[in-house]
Design an enzyme around this catalytic site. Structure first.
Site, short mmCIF file in Angstrom:
data_model
loop_
_atom_site.label_atom_id
_atom_site.label_comp_id
_atom_site.label_asym_id
_atom_site.label_seq_id
_atom_site.Cartn_x
_atom_site.Cartn_y
_atom_site.Cartn_z
N ASP A 97 0.84 -1.19 0.00
CA ASP A 97 0.00 0.00 0.00
C ASP A 97 0.88 1.24 0.00
O ASP A 97 1.93 1.27 0.63
CB ASP A 97 -0.91 0.01 1.24
CG ASP A 97 -0.12 0.06 2.54
OD1 ASP A 97 -0.03 1.14 3.15
OD2 ASP A 97 0.43 -0.99 2.94
N SER A 98 0.44 2.26 -0.73
CA SER A 98 1.12 3.55 -0.78
C SER A 98 2.59 3.37 -1.12
O SER A 98 2.92 2.90 -2.20
CB SER A 98 0.92 4.29 0.54
OG SER A 98 1.28 5.64 0.44
N ALA A 99 3.51 3.70 -0.21
CA ALA A 99 4.94 3.52 -0.49
C ALA A 99 5.27 2.06 -0.73
O ALA A 99 6.23 1.75 -1.46
CB ALA A 99 5.77 4.07 0.68
N ILE A 106 -2.23 -1.16 -3.53
CA ILE A 106 -3.27 -0.43 -2.81
C ILE A 106 -2.84 1.03 -2.70
O ILE A 106 -1.86 1.34 -2.02
CB ILE A 106 -3.48 -1.03 -1.40
CG1 ILE A 106 -3.82 -2.53 -1.50
CG2 ILE A 106 -4.58 -0.28 -0.65
CD1 ILE A 106 -3.68 -3.27 -0.18
#
Length: 343
Positions: free
Chosen positions: A175-177, A212
């Site tokens: 997710d994200s990073a 994500i």
């Protein structure tokens, strides 16, 4: 439930609050009750439950501030040569394994929401034959700048292959990073970054990647950052702050590996077969998430993009943090996609 233990260090280069930062923290926590009271009735929370409205109001308040780095030390289960560790959720399993990269702007450790998600993924995988789930504990910025995290992700994938996992049995997720890190790893496999060890040779493409709210660009020029600035859990300024931390000191000739939207993914269909790309309708990263989906599709990969109505950045993680993970529409998409890809 198992969890990662953490501690902060007051040694030089570690974490130490100044007097002004102590005052800032005090004012922040004193303001939280007012933020919660205002937030639960805010227009952007009208379709959320009370618990999510409270959680999201606190999140918006916390991320409206700029934070110094907190060095977090976790104790792993499988130590890697590159200074990272793998944390298995349940027993090790190499015939099917999901390698998860957590988000947090490369600056924060896994949250309780991440661990709740991973335990749910492990439990719900029984419906399609079960799978191993393993979390990479990578080093955090700014103490450990790029390409440290890519070096460690590369070591994690190599470790799984050495232990007997086949590429076609491995799904990367993040997710994200963490989504950034999966995409960075793809770029490294396609064209190795000279400053880190070479990628493992793949006998076949990886089974898939579940992204994500992937953080695909460190700028905030896309219209969705301004359009969703008051709706997302992270402000436009906070995205830029985290991006500046990541890009600090990165040479121009390494930007193509550091920032996924700058990478050349030609030939990616030889590296990974399926990609799930999840985003929230109300997150600043919405446009860049759609942009990366188009880029991966042009590379010949089967990409499914799911946009959650009213969802903010990492809405799935936020739901798990608020104790409502299984009610998340995006989590149902993830579970269904994993079942389809592994069958």
């Amino acid at each position: 439930m198992s969890s990662l233990s953490s501690q902060t260090s007051s040694k030089s280069g570690g974490f130490r609050l100044s007097f002004s930062q102590h005052l800032s923290l005090l004012s922040l926590f004193l303001s939280l009750p007012f933020s919660i009271g205002r937030g639960v009735f805010a227009l952007e929370n009208r379709q959320r439950t009370w618990r999510r409205a409270i959680h999201d109001s606190v999140l918006r308040t916390l991320t409206s501030r700029k934070w110094d780095d907190v060095r977090v030390i976790a104790h792993g289960l499988d130590e890697l040569e590159e200074g990272a560790a793998l944390h298995w959720i349940g027993p090790r399993r190499y015939d099917r394994v999901i390698l998860y990269f957590h988000g947090g702007g490369f600056s924060l450790p896994p949250s309780p929401g991440h661990l709740e998600l991973l335990h749910a993924m492990k439990k719900d995988s029984k419906a399609y034959g079960g799978t191993g789930v393993v979390l990479l504990e990578y080093s955090l910025t700014p103490d450990h700048p790029f390409p440290t995290q890519l070096r460690q992700a590369n070591a994690a994938l190599t470790h799984l292959l050495v232990k007997g996992a086949k590429p076609s049995d491995i799904i990367l997720s993040g997710d994200s990073a963490g989504g950034t890190l999966a995409l960075q790893l793809f770029a490294h496999i396609l064209k190795p970054l000279p400053s880190i060890p070479p990628p493992p040779a793949l006998s076949a493409p990886l089974r898939g990647a579940a992204l994500i709210s992937p953080w695909t660009t460190y700028g905030v020029d896309s219209p969705s950052f301004s359009r969703n600035d008051r709706l997302d859990g992270l402000s436009k300024d906070f995205y830029q702050f985290l991006g500046d931390v990541v890009l600090h000191g990165v040479p121009k000739d390494e930007l193509a590996w550091a920032q996924p939207l700058s990478a050349d993914f030609a030939g990616l269909d030889k590296v990974v077969t399926h990609v799930l790309n999840i985003a929230g309708e109300a997150e600043g990263l919405l446009d860049p998430v759609n942009d990366i989906a188009l880029k991966l599709e042009r590379a010949g990969v089967d990409v499914k993009t799911m946009i959650e109505a009213g969802g903010m950045h990492e809405d799935m993680i936020n739901n798990f943090s608020a104790g409502e993970g299984n009610r998340s529409e995006s989590y149902r998409w993830l579970t269904k996609w994993l079942a389809e890809v592994y069958q």
